[in-house]
Enzyme design. Structure first.
Site, PDB file in Angstrom:
ATOM      1  CG  ASN A   1      -3.412  -3.867  -0.280  1.00 36.92           C
ATOM      2  OD1 ASN A   1      -4.064  -4.088   0.350  1.00 36.92           O
ATOM      3  ND2 ASN A   1      -2.335  -2.941  -1.073  1.00 36.92           N
TER       4      ASN A   1
ATOM      5  NE  ARG B   1     -17.635  -5.315 -47.004  1.00 42.27           N
ATOM      6  CZ  ARG B   1     -16.444  -5.435 -47.929  1.00 42.27           C
ATOM      7  NH1 ARG B   1     -15.945  -3.936 -47.891  1.00 42.27           N
ATOM      8  NH2 ARG B   1     -16.588  -5.863 -49.251  1.00 42.27           N
TER       9      ARG B   1
ATOM     10  CE  LYS C   1      -5.256  -2.565   2.491  1.00 41.51           C
ATOM     11  NZ  LYS C   1      -6.055  -1.936   1.681  1.00 41.51           N
TER      12      LYS C   1
ATOM     13  CB  SER D   1      -0.956  -0.179   1.248  1.00 47.10           C
ATOM     14  OG  SER D   1      -1.312   1.459   1.703  1.00 47.10           O
TER      15      SER D   1
END
Length: 444
Positions: free
Chosen positions: A281, A312, A279, A273
């Site tokens: 993550n 087309r 953290k 983080s």
């Protein structure tokens, strides 16, 4: 451009290297030379024409920047490509280049040539992910954990059974990808209005021969405004994305701090983080899910562009190109991450065991009530099972002991050993072991 920071992290670097503007030019040239070779085979062009075209036309014959600038004027890259090619050819060869073809023949076939190796690598990555998952599943076939429904604890399963569900989803999606690789990447050749104008019945033979030379599937008919092949291709890519996203979503939920049953492979600097050093993550899961969402969006574009007018498309065909390649590169990137995730996933079986007891045994109320029905009515057994779980949670005691201490059970003739056995989570995992064996049997 913003792509390097906002788009590229979710795609495959290997894939991006093979899908440059130069690669598209080479693919378009391959299509043109295959066309010439088939016409030469049928004596529609002088002998040696294809070799002569190949000698005069190489990647260096084309000005990529000018192609990019002129694409907007003609609506597709094939128009300036053909102009530059003819400008590089001697007058004697110019009439033999792009004979009987139209821009869509060149673009569609070239895109199939770019996509084929990318989807082939996706298949290899998917196979490697399944192999890593099989090892993970076999290792944890007996590891009990709580199953969760509507984000709440439900009943016990094994982690092996959970992985088995992941792998079966990947396997089913892989079969759809196999079908596209085997017979869904078609050559496109139909001329101006899809009926090989100016070539008559030889056009079908040329179409067949081009497919063989380019190692693409042969269509039954030209598919200029029949976009079922593109729809099938997009759906196959999206199916694999859904299966990969399911794994990433489950892993991410189980890595939450309060749950902590899983963790992504530990790597220095990964999952940090910018403001909270503690953290870790689940960024791999985030990358997979972000890629999957973009693939879902690409499929939406392909689907909405599927019904194209007359002979087309008017913007619909043009809208397909970038989303189709984006989806393949996003899937390749997601599967690179998935294979890494499954090969190094950290499983905390002790935390899984701990979380089985978070409710004080409430998740085992169903089997407890079954045993209690030997001495109580159905409703009374369910009430006692529920009250005992609350007592166990508050007092911090074992659920079986809370059951045996309940006033409606204490002193009764109930089989205490049977009750203790019934409320052990590992004894109530249903067919988890059998399901693991079924997955192993089918996938290996």
């Amino acid at each position: 451009m913003y792509e390097k920071l906002l788009r590229h992290p979710f795609t495959s670097a290997t894939g991006r290297e093979k899908c440059s503007a130069q690669d598209l030019v080479v693919a378009m040239l391959d299509v043109e030379l295959a066309l010439a070779a088939e016409q030469e085979r049928l004596d529609m062009l002088p002998k040696g024409t294809t070799a002569a075209l190949g000698q005069h036309l190489t990647l260096e014959s084309f000005d990529i920047e000018a192609l990019a600038d002129d694409t907007a004027k003609g609506g597709n890259a094939a128009i300036p490509f053909v102009k530059q090619a003819k400008a590089a050819l001697p007058d004697t060869l110019k009439p033999h280049f792009h004979r009987g073809a139209t821009s869509q023949d060149v673009i569609d076939s070239a895109l199939m040539l770019l996509l084929k190796p990318r989807l082939t690598r996706c298949r290899h990555l998917l196979t490697a992910s399944i192999e890593s998952g099989l090892t993970l599943m076999s290792t944890h076939r007996e590891t009990p954990m709580v199953g969760r429904t509507l984000m709440q604890q439900a009943l016990p399963i094994t982690f092996g059974a959970k992985v088995g569900q992941w792998l079966w989803g990947l396997h089913q999606a892989g079969k759809r990808l196999d079908e596209v690789l085997a017979e869904g990447l078609y050559v496109q050749f139909g001329g101006a209005v899809g009926v090989h104008s100016g070539l008559d019945e030889a056009g079908v033979s040329i179409m067949t021969g081009m497919a063989s030379r380019l190692a693409l599937a042969e269509p039954w008919l030209p598919w200029h405004t029949d976009r079922q092949p593109i729809h099938s291709l997009g759906c196959a890519i999206d199916a694999v994305a859904v299966a990969a996203e399911k794994v990433a979503l489950d892993v991410a939920l189980l890595t939450q701090t309060e749950i902590g049953e899983l963790a992504e492979p530990a790597e220095a600097g990964v999952g940090e983080s910018s403001s909270m050093p503690h953290k870790r993550n689940p960024v791999g899961c985030a990358r997979i899910r972000a890629a999957a969402r973009q693939i879902h969006a690409a499929l939406s574009v392909l689907t909405n562009a599927g019904a194209q007018p007359l002979e087309r498309g008017l913007g619909e065909w043009h809208a397909e190109w970038a989303p189709m390649l984006d989806a393949a590169l996003l899937l390749e990137g997601a599967l690179e991450t998935l294979q890494h995730l499954l090969s190094g996933l950290e499983v905390n079986d002790q935390v899984m065991a701990r979380n089985l007891g978070v409710t004080g045994g409430a998740i085992m109320a169903e089997p407890a009530a079954r045993v209690l029905q030997s001495i109580l009515s159905n409703d009374e057994a369910r009430r006692v099972a529920r009250e005992a779980s609350e007592n166990a949670r508050r007092a911090g005691v074992d659920y079986a002991e809370a059951l045996l201490a309940h006033e409606d059970v204490a002193g009764s003739a109930i089989d205490a050993d049977a009750l203790r056995q019934a409320v052990r989570p590992e004894s109530y995992i249903g067919s988890s072991r059998c399901l693991v064996e079924r997955v192993i049997e089918r996938l290996r």
